[in-house]
Design an enzyme around this catalytic site. Structure first.
Site, PDB file in Angstrom:
ATOM      1  N   HIS A 114      38.906  43.814  40.459  1.00 14.97           N
ATOM      2  CA  HIS A 114      39.356  42.533  41.046  1.00 14.97           C
ATOM      3  C   HIS A 114      39.857  42.742  42.486  1.00 14.97           C
ATOM      4  O   HIS A 114      41.010  42.437  42.795  1.00 14.97           O
ATOM      5  CB  HIS A 114      40.443  41.879  40.174  1.00 14.97           C
ATOM      6  CG  HIS A 114      40.558  40.399  40.407  1.00 14.97           C
ATOM      7  ND1 HIS A 114      40.898  39.514  39.411  1.00 14.97           N
ATOM      8  CD2 HIS A 114      40.391  39.653  41.527  1.00 14.97           C
ATOM      9  CE1 HIS A 114      40.942  38.276  39.915  1.00 14.97           C
ATOM     10  NE2 HIS A 114      40.634  38.338  41.196  1.00 14.97           N
TER      11      HIS A 114
ATOM     12  N   ARG B  60      35.810  34.303  38.053  1.00 17.34           N
ATOM     13  CA  ARG B  60      36.772  34.605  36.999  1.00 17.34           C
ATOM     14  C   ARG B  60      36.025  35.172  35.792  1.00 17.34           C
ATOM     15  O   ARG B  60      34.898  34.760  35.512  1.00 17.34           O
ATOM     16  CB  ARG B  60      37.523  33.340  36.562  1.00 17.34           C
ATOM     17  CG  ARG B  60      38.525  32.827  37.572  1.00 17.34           C
ATOM     18  CD  ARG B  60      39.738  33.766  37.716  1.00 17.34           C
ATOM     19  NE  ARG B  60      40.699  33.286  38.686  1.00 17.34           N
ATOM     20  CZ  ARG B  60      40.812  33.727  39.937  1.00 17.34           C
ATOM     21  NH1 ARG B  60      40.013  34.680  40.376  1.00 17.34           N
ATOM     22  NH2 ARG B  60      41.726  33.254  40.738  1.00 17.34           N
TER      23      ARG B  60
HETATM   24  C1  GLV Z   1      41.467  36.053  43.691  1.00 20.02           C
HETATM   25  O1  GLV Z   1      40.853  36.175  42.708  1.00 20.02           O
HETATM   26  C2  GLV Z   1      42.003  34.807  44.192  1.00 20.02           C
HETATM   27  O2  GLV Z   1      41.913  33.775  43.501  1.00 20.02           O
HETATM   28  O3  GLV Z   1      42.557  34.849  45.308  1.00 20.02           O
END
Ligand code: GLV
Length: 309
Positions: free
Chosen positions: A272, A224
């Site tokens: 991401h 994160r």
């Molecule tokens: C992605 O970041 C997840 O938590 O699946």
């Protein structure tokens, strides 16, 4: 009774199809279109607007749409009586292993430099370390971290792992708890963060840690954005404490245009995508937990609110 999806800015039609392919009788709502708030007993969320979940009087459980549940745990309005779970799938593990291997290989074999040299028509070979001389440290040895560590160890890298509680992984030098963090970091050339985001891990990628790593090492953050202290990274790069950073996650996503991380040669940015939850692969888990919640059974992949994951 209804199963409600809340994931602002995402097209959720494939999720609806995936759930209905398993059980066409499940009534589905997609936020913000909700037929009757009283009928909602289970929600599946990704970055839901905070304080939204206390508006469903009969809500029994909430599932993360992904592997992380920090976005649910940070919502203090979520009633204590509501259970939290997440999804876990072999595909999430496989994708994460691929991403980490790709990043480690790119760094080890200097492709990050060669790609830049192409633009400059520059022919300049660089030395590269063999895997056994490349020390890779993985923070977080859970569902994703452990297989990633195993894979790198099997390929001959010198791998260390660090987790909250002690873990044993073949050919991986493991460390646990705050007291062993320093020993773990020492001499790490590539530091990979796969930790869950909790009050104890927020900001863990900071200058103090960078200074303990091997000279001019790299960090890879696939956990994160809040694990990283952004200003410390910029400082560490500008003062040659670190050589580069490979980042898939950010405190604010999408990463704002004006952010200092853009347009820097020594920061590789991906949006991401390290490990993406695919509806068809986890719909059965969601349906199973929906049914469990309705009948008062213990959920699978339940999140411990105390531990934060
Ligand atoms: C992605 O970041 C997840 O938590 O699946």
């Amino acid at each position: 009774m209804s199963l409600l999806f809340i994931a602002p800015d995402r097209d959720l039609s494939s999720w609806e199809d995936a759930i209905h392919s398993i059980d066409p009788n499940i009534e589905i709502d997609i936020w913000p279109a909700i037929k009757d708030k009283n009928r909602v007993q289970f929600t599946v969320c990704w970055n839901h607007p905070q304080h939204l979940l206390d508006g469903f009087p009969n809500l029994k459980a909430v599932s993360s749409l992904g592997a992380g549940a920090d976005h649910l745990l940070s919502d203090k309005s979520l009633p204590e009586s509501v259970d939290i779970c997440r999804v876990v799938s072999p595909s999430l593990v496989q994708q994460m292993k691929e991403y980490i291997l790709a990043a480690v290989l790119n760094i080890q074999r200097n492709f990050v430099h060669y790609i830049r040299q192409n633009d400059q028509k520059r022919w300049q070979p660089h030395n590269h370390p063999s895997p056994k001389n490349l020390h890779v440290g993985i923070m977080g040895l859970g569902e994703l971290g452990k297989p990633a560590a195993k894979q790198l160890a099997e390929l001959g890298y010198q791998v260390s792992g660090w987790s909250r509680s002690a873990k044993k992984i073949e050919s991986v030098n493991t460390f646990a708890g705050k007291d062993e963090l320093h020993k773990f970091i020492n001499n790490t050339h590539i530091l990979i963060c796969l930790l869950p985001l909790t009050d104890k891990t927020r900001g863990i990628l900071n200058l103090e840690i960078f200074k303990q790593m091997d000279d001019r090492g790299w960090i890879i953050n696939v956990a994160r954005g809040e694990h990283l202290v952004d200003e410390d990274l910029i400082y560490a790069l500008d003062s040659n404490i670190l050589q580069g950073a490979w980042l898939d996650v950010f405190s604010e996503e999408p990463l704002p245009d004006k952010h200092a991380f853009w347009n820097r040669e020594n920061i590789i940015i991906t949006p991401h995508i390290a490990s993406i939850t695919k509806p068809n692969e986890v719909a059965n888990q969601i349906v199973e937990n929906y049914k469990r919640a309705l009948s008062g059974m213990e959920l699978n992949h339940k999140v411990d609110r105390e531990l934060g994951y």
